[in-house]
Enzyme design. Structure first.
Site, mmCIF file in Angstrom:
data_model
loop_
_atom_site.group_PDB
_atom_site.id
_atom_site.type_symbol
_atom_site.label_atom_id
_atom_site.label_comp_id
_atom_site.label_asym_id
_atom_site.label_seq_id
_atom_site.Cartn_x
_atom_site.Cartn_y
_atom_site.Cartn_z
ATOM 1 N N ASN A 191 12.077 -30.280 18.869
ATOM 2 C CA ASN A 191 13.179 -30.031 17.925
ATOM 3 C C ASN A 191 12.675 -29.528 16.593
ATOM 4 O O ASN A 191 13.318 -28.692 15.955
ATOM 5 C CB ASN A 191 13.968 -31.324 17.690
ATOM 6 C CG ASN A 191 14.966 -31.526 18.796
ATOM 7 O OD1 ASN A 191 15.314 -30.578 19.490
ATOM 8 N ND2 ASN A 191 15.399 -32.761 18.979
ATOM 9 N N GLN A 192 11.513 -30.056 16.180
ATOM 10 C CA GLN A 192 10.959 -29.629 14.893
ATOM 11 C C GLN A 192 10.299 -28.260 14.990
ATOM 12 O O GLN A 192 9.843 -27.715 13.988
ATOM 13 C CB GLN A 192 9.919 -30.647 14.406
ATOM 14 C CG GLN A 192 10.532 -31.940 13.913
ATOM 15 C CD GLN A 192 9.472 -32.966 13.560
ATOM 16 O OE1 GLN A 192 8.262 -32.714 13.696
ATOM 17 N NE2 GLN A 192 9.902 -34.131 13.115
ATOM 18 N N GLY A 193 10.161 -27.767 16.200
ATOM 19 C CA GLY A 193 9.588 -26.437 16.384
ATOM 20 C C GLY A 193 8.067 -26.409 16.391
ATOM 21 O O GLY A 193 7.460 -25.346 16.221
ATOM 22 N N PHE A 213 6.242 -26.989 18.983
ATOM 23 C CA PHE A 213 6.068 -26.170 20.202
ATOM 24 C C PHE A 213 7.419 -26.132 20.880
ATOM 25 O O PHE A 213 8.320 -26.909 20.518
ATOM 26 C CB PHE A 213 4.987 -26.742 21.137
ATOM 27 C CG PHE A 213 4.969 -28.229 21.220
ATOM 28 C CD1 PHE A 213 5.888 -28.918 21.980
ATOM 29 C CD2 PHE A 213 4.016 -28.965 20.518
ATOM 30 C CE1 PHE A 213 5.873 -30.296 22.052
ATOM 31 C CE2 PHE A 213 4.000 -30.347 20.582
ATOM 32 C CZ PHE A 213 4.933 -31.013 21.349
ATOM 33 N N ASP A 214 7.599 -25.211 21.823
ATOM 34 C CA ASP A 214 8.930 -25.176 22.434
ATOM 35 C C ASP A 214 8.951 -25.565 23.906
ATOM 36 O O ASP A 214 10.009 -25.615 24.518
ATOM 37 C CB ASP A 214 9.621 -23.831 22.205
ATOM 38 C CG ASP A 214 8.783 -22.651 22.674
ATOM 39 O OD1 ASP A 214 7.952 -22.865 23.577
ATOM 40 O OD2 ASP A 214 8.939 -21.546 22.131
ATOM 41 N N LYS A 255 -2.840 -34.588 23.758
ATOM 42 C CA LYS A 255 -3.605 -35.680 24.366
ATOM 43 C C LYS A 255 -2.823 -36.978 24.168
ATOM 44 O O LYS A 255 -2.577 -37.392 23.039
ATOM 45 C CB LYS A 255 -4.985 -35.764 23.714
ATOM 46 C CG LYS A 255 -5.894 -36.787 24.361
ATOM 47 C CD LYS A 255 -7.328 -36.580 23.920
ATOM 48 C CE LYS A 255 -8.263 -37.621 24.479
ATOM 49 N NZ LYS A 255 -9.648 -37.402 24.105
ATOM 50 N N ASP A 265 -20.474 -39.744 22.501
ATOM 51 C CA ASP A 265 -20.153 -39.693 23.934
ATOM 52 C C ASP A 265 -20.384 -38.269 24.428
ATOM 53 O O ASP A 265 -19.640 -37.740 25.249
ATOM 54 C CB ASP A 265 -18.689 -40.100 24.157
ATOM 55 C CG ASP A 265 -18.368 -40.307 25.641
ATOM 56 O OD1 ASP A 265 -19.318 -40.541 26.415
ATOM 57 O OD2 ASP A 265 -17.188 -40.217 26.011
HETATM 58 N N1 LIG Z 1 -7.987 -28.952 23.407
HETATM 59 C C1 LIG Z 1 -8.144 -28.845 24.722
HETATM 60 N N2 LIG Z 1 -7.987 -27.651 25.318
HETATM 61 C C2 LIG Z 1 -8.126 -27.521 26.644
HETATM 62 N N3 LIG Z 1 -8.412 -28.528 27.457
HETATM 63 C C3 LIG Z 1 -8.597 -29.742 26.927
HETATM 64 C C4 LIG Z 1 -8.461 -29.964 25.539
HETATM 65 N N4 LIG Z 1 -8.679 -31.261 25.306
HETATM 66 C C5 LIG Z 1 -8.948 -31.816 26.489
HETATM 67 N N5 LIG Z 1 -8.900 -30.918 27.479
HETATM 68 C C6 LIG Z 1 -9.087 -31.140 28.913
HETATM 69 O O1 LIG Z 1 -8.703 -32.456 29.191
HETATM 70 C C7 LIG Z 1 -9.780 -33.189 29.747
HETATM 71 C C8 LIG Z 1 -9.738 -34.597 29.231
HETATM 72 O O2 LIG Z 1 -9.845 -34.584 27.844
HETATM 73 P P1 LIG Z 1 -10.710 -35.646 27.063
HETATM 74 O O3 LIG Z 1 -12.121 -35.613 27.547
HETATM 75 O O4 LIG Z 1 -10.493 -35.434 25.618
HETATM 76 O O5 LIG Z 1 -9.970 -36.971 27.543
HETATM 77 P P2 LIG Z 1 -10.625 -38.306 28.033
HETATM 78 O O6 LIG Z 1 -9.503 -39.188 28.428
HETATM 79 O O7 LIG Z 1 -11.557 -38.780 27.002
HETATM 80 O O8 LIG Z 1 -11.383 -37.845 29.317
HETATM 81 P P3 LIG Z 1 -12.762 -38.382 29.844
HETATM 82 O O9 LIG Z 1 -12.650 -39.852 29.801
HETATM 83 O O10 LIG Z 1 -12.832 -37.813 31.234
HETATM 84 O O11 LIG Z 1 -13.785 -37.826 28.913
HETATM 85 C C9 LIG Z 1 -11.002 -32.452 29.318
HETATM 86 O O12 LIG Z 1 -12.039 -32.640 30.232
HETATM 87 C C10 LIG Z 1 -10.537 -31.029 29.289
HETATM 88 O O13 LIG Z 1 -10.661 -30.462 30.571
#
Ligand SMILES: Nc1ncnc2c1ncn2[C@@H]1O[C@H](COP(=O)(O)OP(=O)(O)OP(=O)(O)O)[C@@H](O)[C@H]1O
Length: 510
Positions: free
Chosen positions: A242-244, A246-247, A275, A388
């Site tokens: 809604n805030q735009g 992303f759509d 995420k 990590d």
């Molecule tokens: N900004 C991003 N653009 C594209 N893909 C992304 C992005 N962030 C995360 N991903 C994809 O999502 C997956 C999981 O992201 P991330 O590693 O941050 O989460 P996680 O829960 O910590 O995963 P893991 O425990 O397996 O490391 C990444 O391996 C990647 O493939």
């Protein structure tokens, strides 16, 4: 005008003059036996008169019901129908005659309908009949069993049964369990017996199980599971739409151990990665290596929110220094929006998943050097250790550029164990590129010294040296937080958050 003389006399209550009035009988007469006998005799006379009248009309009317039954053998359908009609007409005439004399109608056309027509041919009712037959059979069987038990009962006064009788209570228990009291699906078990012990256990289990299921439903509402997001997150996403910001949110990029990463787009041109941190505590327990020691986090659910914010803060710091990482866009509770690393809606693969067989040695080496640079810049410019870092948290875009992701646990250099975490990152990276066959890789100590500008020596174990160094160089301030590293980390985090906070719009009014 005769009536005008005395209008009340002839028609005082509006009654018709020709209505035959019942003879007025005194109460004494009504009570007298003689009068009752008279009435009986009069009724008998009337009955006889009525029977005679019928005989005159139809002949002998003492026809029994049986005589109405038809012998339809050898008759055509039409003949059967005609015969039935005749019988029907006749009985109707008789009924009318009786009715006209007695005022009572006994008219029952149903009995003239052929049997097959009385039964409905609708499937539903057939089913009902079948069900009824099955139920009757079942109960007949049960009755038979009960009856046989009854026969086996000893005779005399001891044969009386109370509710404590094992047979009675067993059956009652089974009935309660399988029919009303129980919320568990038990199936159809009519007629079984359950002894009290089993019954009590089942009831207790049923109670606790229904409570557990209620709790489970509640948890599912709140938890972010592998493939879906909880209701609160969904609402938040709608709000951002809604805030735009992303759509559209159009699919899952990946599900990691601690999060689900979704793809979002704006005008189908700009892509975002959302995420969503899992909010189940089991995942949380796995992730936290140092918060677990922090006794202030009595309610670990509260800590879960921190991870998204921490990642946002670290990404902000890294992006500010121009490191190749996703650009942080928004953060709220356990949800972080960042720029998408990839092309044409396809996420860049992790170094772990890159098809290395298509890479030359030089290209592989170039990838390693990018990783090395990222580590150095994170340490020197951003004052961060990833903590990590491995082939799982480094993405390679189609133009062979390495991006670092998953920095929620990245820590400030002031963290008392940051050097130990850096050592572990170095081990992971060198192990991976060694497996890839990259030549002339630096040793652990060389890479450590390159990143930190410290002077560790080769002929001693790096980790032992790092432990010793941390011990000797811990500042007075750090010593204070020695037993609780998370305290320090959180302090740092709070300071940084405060510094980054935009001035409140309410400030000028206060
Ligand atoms: N900004 C991003 N653009 C594209 N893909 C992304 C992005 N962030 C995360 N991903 C994809 O999502 C997956 C999981 O992201 P991330 O590693 O941050 O989460 P996680 O829960 O910590 O995963 P893991 O425990 O397996 O490391 C990444 O391996 C990647 O493939």
């Amino acid at each position: 005008m005769a009536n005008c003389d005395n209008p009340w006399k002839k028609n005082a209550w509006g009654k018709k003059e020709d209505v035959v009035e019942e003879p007025v009988v005194s109460f004494i007469d009504v009570m007298s036996e003689e009068y009752i006998e008279d009435m009986g005799a009069q009724e008998k006379l009337e009955e006889e008169r009525y029977m005679k009248q019928l005989e005159q009309m139809f002949g002998d009317t003492s026809t029994s019901d049986d005589q109405f039954s038809l012998n339809t053998e050898g008759m055509t359908d039409e003949e059967v129908a005609m015969a039935l009609q005749r019988h029907f007409d006749r009985e109707q005439d008789v009924a009318r005659a009786v009715a006209s004399s007695s005022g009572v109608v006994h008219f029952a056309p149903d009995r003239y309908l052929p049997k097959t027509l009385q039964e409905t041919d609708s499937e539903e009712e057939d089913d009902d009949a079948l069900r009824q037959a099955a139920t009757d059979l079942l109960y007949a069987k049960l009755d038979a069993e009960n009856a046989s038990e009854t026969r086996l009962r000893p005779e005399g006064t001891s044969a009386s049964r109370t509710k404590h009788d094992t047979g009675v209570s067993g059956r009652r228990n089974a009935d309660k369990t399988f029919n009303d009291r129980n919320t568990l699906p038990t199936g159809d078990m009519v007629g079984d017996k359950l002894n009290n012990k089993v019954f009590n256990k089942l009831m207790a289990f049923s109670k606790s199980e229904s409570k557990r299921q209620m709790r489970q439903n509640d948890k599912e509402e709140k938890a972010t599971t592998d493939t879906s997001v909880d209701n609160d997150t969904r609402l938040l996403l709608y709000k951002w739409i809604n805030q735009g910001v992303f759509d559209s949110v159009d699919g899952i990029i990946a599900t990691g151990k601690e999060s689900a990463v979704l793809h979002a787009a704006q005008h189908s041109a700009t892509s975002y990665a959302i995420k969503v941190y899992k909010t189940t505590l089991s995942e949380f327990k796995n992730r936290s290596e140092y918060v677990k020691d922090d006794f202030r986090f009595k309610n670990p659910r509260g800590v879960l929110k921190i991870w998204a914010e921490r990642e946002f803060m670290n990404l902000t710091r890294m992006a500010k220094h121009g490191l190749p990482c996703p650009q942080p866009i928004k953060v709220r509770r356990n949800v972080l929006v960042m720029s998408f690393v990839g092309a044409d809606g396809l996420a860049a693969p992790r170094l772990k998943n890159v098809e290395w067989e298509f890479f030359t040695d030089e290209e592989r080496r170039a990838v390693f050097e990018q990783v090395q640079t990222i580590m150095c810049r994170m340490y020197k410019e951003c004052l961060l250790v990833h903590a990590d870092l491995s082939e799982f948290n480094l993405l390679l875009t189609p133009d062979n550029k390495v991006h670092v992701i998953d920095v929620s646990q990245a820590m400030d250099l002031s963290h008392p164990r940051s050097l130990q975490f850096l050592t572990r990152d170095i081990q992971n990276v060198i192990a991976f590129f060694t497996r890839l066959g990259v030549q002339n890789l630096p040793t652990h100590v060389q890479l450590f010294n390159l990143i930190t500008d410290l002077e560790m020596v080769e002929d001693h174990d790096l980790l032992v040296q790092v432990e010793q160094f941390s011990e000797e160089n811990r500042s007075a301030d750090l010593r204070h937080d020695k037993s609780r590293p998370a305290d320090m980390e959180l302090k740092k985090y709070s300071e940084e958050k405060k510094a980054n906070r935009e001035p409140s719009p309410a400030r000028e009014y206060n």
